[in-house]
Design a protein around this motif. Structure first.
Motif, mmCIF file in Angstrom:
data_model
loop_
_atom_site.group_PDB
_atom_site.id
_atom_site.type_symbol
_atom_site.label_atom_id
_atom_site.label_comp_id
_atom_site.label_asym_id
_atom_site.label_seq_id
_atom_site.Cartn_x
_atom_site.Cartn_y
_atom_site.Cartn_z
ATOM 1 N N ARG A 160 9.775 13.800 5.118
ATOM 2 C CA ARG A 160 8.716 13.868 4.364
ATOM 3 C C ARG A 160 8.024 15.273 4.744
ATOM 4 O O ARG A 160 8.241 15.622 5.872
ATOM 5 N N LYS A 161 7.369 15.572 3.901
ATOM 6 C CA LYS A 161 6.498 16.709 4.117
ATOM 7 C C LYS A 161 5.169 16.624 4.699
ATOM 8 O O LYS A 161 4.426 17.282 5.519
ATOM 9 N N VAL A 162 4.334 15.629 4.073
ATOM 10 C CA VAL A 162 3.157 14.913 4.347
ATOM 11 C C VAL A 162 3.142 14.135 5.407
ATOM 12 O O VAL A 162 3.751 13.113 5.539
ATOM 13 N N HIS A 163 2.368 14.513 6.566
ATOM 14 C CA HIS A 163 2.012 13.715 7.686
ATOM 15 C C HIS A 163 1.685 12.301 7.289
ATOM 16 O O HIS A 163 0.637 12.235 6.672
ATOM 17 N N ASN A 164 2.401 11.222 7.740
ATOM 18 C CA ASN A 164 2.215 9.947 7.845
ATOM 19 C C ASN A 164 2.014 9.429 6.225
ATOM 20 O O ASN A 164 1.358 8.374 5.798
ATOM 21 N N SER A 165 2.711 10.054 5.432
ATOM 22 C CA SER A 165 2.955 9.533 3.969
ATOM 23 C C SER A 165 3.738 8.179 4.207
ATOM 24 O O SER A 165 4.719 8.557 4.829
ATOM 25 N N GLN A 201 1.005 -1.205 0.027
ATOM 26 C CA GLN A 201 -0.047 -0.022 0.123
ATOM 27 C C GLN A 201 1.018 1.159 0.121
ATOM 28 O O GLN A 201 2.174 1.248 0.589
ATOM 29 N N ALA A 202 0.318 2.212 -0.680
ATOM 30 C CA ALA A 202 0.884 3.817 -0.448
ATOM 31 C C ALA A 202 -0.146 4.390 0.215
ATOM 32 O O ALA A 202 -1.481 4.361 -0.358
ATOM 33 N N GLN A 203 0.204 4.919 1.275
ATOM 34 C CA GLN A 203 -1.061 5.487 2.138
ATOM 35 C C GLN A 203 -0.316 7.180 2.675
ATOM 36 O O GLN A 203 0.716 7.519 2.754
ATOM 37 N N GLY A 204 -1.422 7.785 3.097
ATOM 38 C CA GLY A 204 -1.055 8.972 3.753
ATOM 39 C C GLY A 204 -2.288 10.093 3.376
ATOM 40 O O GLY A 204 -3.139 9.702 2.829
ATOM 41 N N VAL A 205 -1.973 11.217 4.121
ATOM 42 C CA VAL A 205 -3.380 12.164 4.049
ATOM 43 C C VAL A 205 -3.268 12.756 2.714
ATOM 44 O O VAL A 205 -4.237 13.271 2.275
ATOM 45 N N ASP A 206 -2.387 12.656 1.916
ATOM 46 C CA ASP A 206 -2.257 13.406 0.546
ATOM 47 C C ASP A 206 -2.756 12.355 -0.418
ATOM 48 O O ASP A 206 -2.968 12.801 -1.506
ATOM 49 N N ILE A 207 -3.458 11.272 -0.068
ATOM 50 C CA ILE A 207 -4.155 10.497 -0.877
ATOM 51 C C ILE A 207 -5.429 10.164 -0.470
ATOM 52 O O ILE A 207 -5.898 9.750 0.531
ATOM 53 N N SER A 208 -6.406 10.674 -1.437
ATOM 54 C CA SER A 208 -7.767 10.799 -0.971
ATOM 55 C C SER A 208 -8.530 9.275 -1.145
ATOM 56 O O SER A 208 -9.652 9.572 -0.583
ATOM 57 N N GLN A 209 -8.203 8.664 -1.827
ATOM 58 C CA GLN A 209 -8.838 7.300 -1.997
ATOM 59 C C GLN A 209 -8.722 6.542 -0.648
ATOM 60 O O GLN A 209 -7.639 6.461 -0.004
ATOM 61 N N CYS A 213 0.256 6.921 -8.015
ATOM 62 C CA CYS A 213 0.516 7.889 -7.254
ATOM 63 C C CYS A 213 0.691 9.119 -8.139
ATOM 64 O O CYS A 213 1.503 8.776 -9.197
ATOM 65 N N SER A 214 0.451 10.235 -7.878
ATOM 66 C CA SER A 214 0.654 11.551 -8.604
ATOM 67 C C SER A 214 2.288 11.636 -8.552
ATOM 68 O O SER A 214 2.739 11.201 -7.739
ATOM 69 N N LYS A 215 2.770 12.641 -9.314
ATOM 70 C CA LYS A 215 4.295 12.830 -9.305
ATOM 71 C C LYS A 215 4.655 13.466 -7.907
ATOM 72 O O LYS A 215 5.600 13.098 -7.369
ATOM 73 N N GLU A 216 3.680 14.016 -7.320
ATOM 74 C CA GLU A 216 3.719 14.709 -5.930
ATOM 75 C C GLU A 216 3.962 13.813 -4.971
ATOM 76 O O GLU A 216 4.901 13.679 -3.894
ATOM 77 N N GLN A 217 2.985 12.496 -4.967
ATOM 78 C CA GLN A 217 2.923 11.642 -4.001
ATOM 79 C C GLN A 217 4.179 10.687 -4.197
ATOM 80 O O GLN A 217 4.603 10.260 -3.142
#
Length: 121
Positions: free
Chosen positions: A98-103, A18-26, A56-60
């Protein structure tokens, strides 16, 4: 791949990446589960990680660059050791800066020997 509950399957080899984090809305992040009659090989494990990385998007992807590298290294090392089981469950893989919490990138080994070397034919 359609999401399913790996715990409800009777297949002897089950898990997910899995790829997870608050930046993934799925809901639940991007996930690739498996439930197989044969062990997942190193090549399959790397392919599963490539599939969720491509979702994942380029940013993700940028946010998880180290995490994906660490996860792939885990798969390769597991294969060199003949595979691993649930007792070798890795912690989440994360980038130190990482910049995104919990990525993160997760590998869940539910049951069965996983990331075995491919048999030579």
């Amino acid at each position: 791949m359609a999401e399913f509950d790996i715990s409800s399957s009777s297949a002897p080899y089950r898990g997910r990446v899995q790829a997870q984090g608050v930046d993934i809305s799925q809901n639940g992040g991007y996930s690739y589960p498996w439930a197989k009659q044969t062990p997942v090989t190193e090549q399959e494990g790397l392919l599963f990680l490539d599939k969720i990385q491509a979702e994942c998007s380029k940013e993700q992807q940028k946010e998880r660059k180290q995490a994906f590298s660490k996860a792939k290294r885990f798969v390769k090392t597991a294969s060199e050791q003949g595979g691993v089981g649930p007792e070798s469950q890795p912690h989440s893989f994360q980038d130190r800066k990482r910049k995104v919490h919990n990525s993160r990138v997760d590998i869940e080994i539910a049951i069965g020997r996983t990331f075995v070397p491919k048999e030579t034919e």
